[in-house]
Design an enzyme around this catalytic site. Structure first.
Site, PDB file in Angstrom:
ATOM      1  N   ASP A  37       0.835  -1.200   0.000  1.00  0.00           N
ATOM      2  CA  ASP A  37       0.000   0.000   0.000  1.00  0.00           C
ATOM      3  C   ASP A  37       0.871   1.253   0.000  1.00  0.00           C
ATOM      4  O   ASP A  37       1.946   1.260   0.596  1.00  0.00           O
ATOM      5  CB  ASP A  37      -0.904  -0.026   1.246  1.00  0.00           C
ATOM      6  CG  ASP A  37      -2.037   0.981   1.164  1.00  0.00           C
ATOM      7  OD1 ASP A  37      -2.288   1.537   0.070  1.00  0.00           O
ATOM      8  OD2 ASP A  37      -2.684   1.220   2.207  1.00  0.00           O
ATOM      9  N   ASN A  39       1.379   3.417  -2.967  1.00  0.00           N
ATOM     10  CA  ASN A  39       1.933   3.881  -4.246  1.00  0.00           C
ATOM     11  C   ASN A  39       1.465   5.292  -4.581  1.00  0.00           C
ATOM     12  O   ASN A  39       2.233   6.128  -5.054  1.00  0.00           O
ATOM     13  CB  ASN A  39       1.493   2.961  -5.395  1.00  0.00           C
ATOM     14  CG  ASN A  39       2.053   1.554  -5.275  1.00  0.00           C
ATOM     15  OD1 ASN A  39       2.910   1.302  -4.455  1.00  0.00           O
ATOM     16  ND2 ASN A  39       1.538   0.650  -6.092  1.00  0.00           N
ATOM     17  N   HIS A  54       2.736   3.527  -9.068  1.00  0.00           N
ATOM     18  CA  HIS A  54       2.564   2.102  -9.382  1.00  0.00           C
ATOM     19  C   HIS A  54       3.792   1.549 -10.111  1.00  0.00           C
ATOM     20  O   HIS A  54       4.208   0.410  -9.881  1.00  0.00           O
ATOM     21  CB  HIS A  54       1.298   1.884 -10.216  1.00  0.00           C
ATOM     22  CG  HIS A  54       0.035   2.227  -9.474  1.00  0.00           C
ATOM     23  ND1 HIS A  54      -0.213   1.816  -8.178  1.00  0.00           N
ATOM     24  CD2 HIS A  54      -1.062   2.956  -9.839  1.00  0.00           C
ATOM     25  CE1 HIS A  54      -1.395   2.266  -7.777  1.00  0.00           C
ATOM     26  NE2 HIS A  54      -1.919   2.963  -8.769  1.00  0.00           N
ATOM     27  N   LEU A 148      10.832 -20.625  -4.377  1.00  0.00           N
ATOM     28  CA  LEU A 148       9.782 -19.776  -3.809  1.00  0.00           C
ATOM     29  C   LEU A 148       8.441 -19.979  -4.523  1.00  0.00           C
ATOM     30  O   LEU A 148       8.377 -19.951  -5.749  1.00  0.00           O
ATOM     31  CB  LEU A 148      10.214 -18.305  -3.954  1.00  0.00           C
ATOM     32  CG  LEU A 148       9.185 -17.251  -3.537  1.00  0.00           C
ATOM     33  CD1 LEU A 148       9.044 -17.207  -2.014  1.00  0.00           C
ATOM     34  CD2 LEU A 148       9.578 -15.863  -4.056  1.00  0.00           C
TER      35      LEU A 148
HETATM   36  C1  FPP Z   1      -1.986   0.297  -3.272  1.00  0.00           C
HETATM   37  O1  FPP Z   1      -1.459   1.593  -3.357  1.00  0.00           O
HETATM   38  C2  FPP Z   1      -1.479  -0.503  -4.362  1.00  0.00           C
HETATM   39  C3  FPP Z   1      -2.252  -1.077  -5.330  1.00  0.00           C
HETATM   40  C4  FPP Z   1      -3.713  -0.955  -5.402  1.00  0.00           C
HETATM   41  C5  FPP Z   1      -1.677  -1.850  -6.402  1.00  0.00           C
HETATM   42  C6  FPP Z   1      -0.455  -2.643  -6.045  1.00  0.00           C
HETATM   43  C7  FPP Z   1       0.275  -2.735  -7.294  1.00  0.00           C
HETATM   44  C8  FPP Z   1       1.597  -2.701  -7.422  1.00  0.00           C
HETATM   45  C9  FPP Z   1       2.551  -2.698  -6.304  1.00  0.00           C
HETATM   46  C10 FPP Z   1       2.177  -2.624  -8.765  1.00  0.00           C
HETATM   47  C11 FPP Z   1       1.740  -3.716  -9.664  1.00  0.00           C
HETATM   48  C12 FPP Z   1       2.456  -4.978  -9.389  1.00  0.00           C
HETATM   49  C13 FPP Z   1       2.872  -5.806 -10.375  1.00  0.00           C
HETATM   50  C14 FPP Z   1       3.625  -7.026 -10.036  1.00  0.00           C
HETATM   51  C15 FPP Z   1       2.655  -5.532 -11.789  1.00  0.00           C
HETATM   52  P1  FPP Z   1      -2.497   2.792  -3.526  1.00  0.00           P
HETATM   53  O2  FPP Z   1      -2.595   3.109  -4.959  1.00  0.00           O
HETATM   54  O3  FPP Z   1      -3.795   2.442  -2.871  1.00  0.00           O
HETATM   55  O4  FPP Z   1      -1.756   3.912  -2.737  1.00  0.00           O
HETATM   56  P2  FPP Z   1      -2.433   5.076  -1.868  1.00  0.00           P
HETATM   57  O5  FPP Z   1      -3.203   4.404  -0.756  1.00  0.00           O
HETATM   58  O6  FPP Z   1      -1.256   5.849  -1.377  1.00  0.00           O
HETATM   59  O7  FPP Z   1      -3.309   5.853  -2.796  1.00  0.00           O
END
Ligand code: FPP
Length: 263
Positions: A37, A39, A54, A148
């Site tokens: 969480d 990004n 992301h 893994l």
């Molecule tokens: C949450 O951060 C993250 C996600 C909803 C997506 C997770 C995806 C990745 C780490 C990248 C994709 C992975 C691969 C392997 C292709 P958020 O966007 O909710 O962050 P925020 O809460 O700060 O808005």
């Protein structure tokens, strides 16, 4: 878009090697699950679009998967896209789907070289066909790997998963092939998408939020929970190893009492 540099790629090598030695000797959890969480907040702090967060998040995934294989972890499950994430703006969903496409296409060779078996859990009926084909290709090509077990929770929701398991058992009972009295926590677990994985010993959530967000609700009954403030793109291999070190200090009692407490 090129990946903005994240701390995950900048960890000092000597310190990491020392930590990795610790991890090899410590009681490694059998299964670590991570809610990635933060990004969006990582990007906002840099006045960048959420998409850049992301992209940096994918780099962090690579760093953690490499660290996990380096130390010989058996099972790692990453929450990549929840069934609720479809509610995000279409541009963000499309961008995330593009990242999945390129990850499953470009990282499969490294996963094979690292003896990783990749699988997904979640609903396979909603994503675009080409993504599902890429995922299934990746699953096929890594199926014989014995290192893994890397599981991506993709279009995953735990309540949906539990309801599906209950439905399957109810249908079997209705058809007379299952005695409802024979249902146990173990037989229920066997109907979940994680049936062949041990329950997670440690669930890590980054970004300071303290909730499970519909992730492995049944399987986390006795998981140790670790909430770290670091935003996912900055979650480095060193912090991952720190998390394993902190897990090794915890006393897990599974509802019993510790031997010292028994007079
Ligand atoms: C949450 O951060 C993250 C996600 C909803 C997506 C997770 C995806 C990745 C780490 C990248 C994709 C992975 C691969 C392997 C292709 P958020 O966007 O909710 O962050 P925020 O809460 O700060 O808005």
């Amino acid at each position: 878009m090129s990946a903005p540099s994240s701390k995950a790629e900048l960890a000092p090598k000597a310190e990491l090697a020392q930590k990795a030695d610790f991890a090899k000797t410590a009681d490694l959890p059998r299964h670590v699950a991570i809610i990635m969480d933060g990004n969006g907040r990582w990007a906002r702090a840099r006045h960048m679009p959420r998409a850049a967060g992301h992209v940096a998040g994918v780099s962090a995934v690579r760093g953690i998967v490499r660290a996990a294989t380096d130390i010989g972890l058996q099972n790692l499950t990453l929450y990549a896209f929840s069934s609720e994430n479809w509610k995000r703006p279409p541009t963000e969903v499309n961008h995330l789907m593009g990242l999945f496409r390129s990850y499953f296409r470009s990282d499969v060779d490294e996963l094979i070289a690292r003896n990783v078996r990749l699988r997904i859990i979640g609903n396979r009926s909603r994503a675009e066909t080409d993504i599902l084909e890429m995922i299934e290709d990746c699953e096929r090509r890594t199926a014989a790997n014995a290192g893994l077990n890397l599981t991506f929770a993709f279009d995953y929701g735990s309540q949906e998963e539990i309801a599906a398991a209950a439905r399957a058992l109810a249908e079997a009972a209705r058809d007379g092939t299952l005695d409802p009295a024979s249902i146990t926590p173990q037989s229920f677990s066997a109907k979940l998408s994680t049936a062949d994985l041990p329950d997670p010993d440690l669930i890590i959530r980054t970004s300071g939020e303290r909730r499970l967000s519909n992730f492995l609700l049944w399987q986390s009954a006795y998981a140790e929970l670790l909430f770290v403030d670091t935003l996912w793109p900055d979650f480095s291999p060193k912090q991952f190893l720190d998390a394993l070190e902190s897990y090794a200090q915890r006393e897990r009692r599974f509802g019993a009492v510790s031997p010292e407490a028994v007079a």
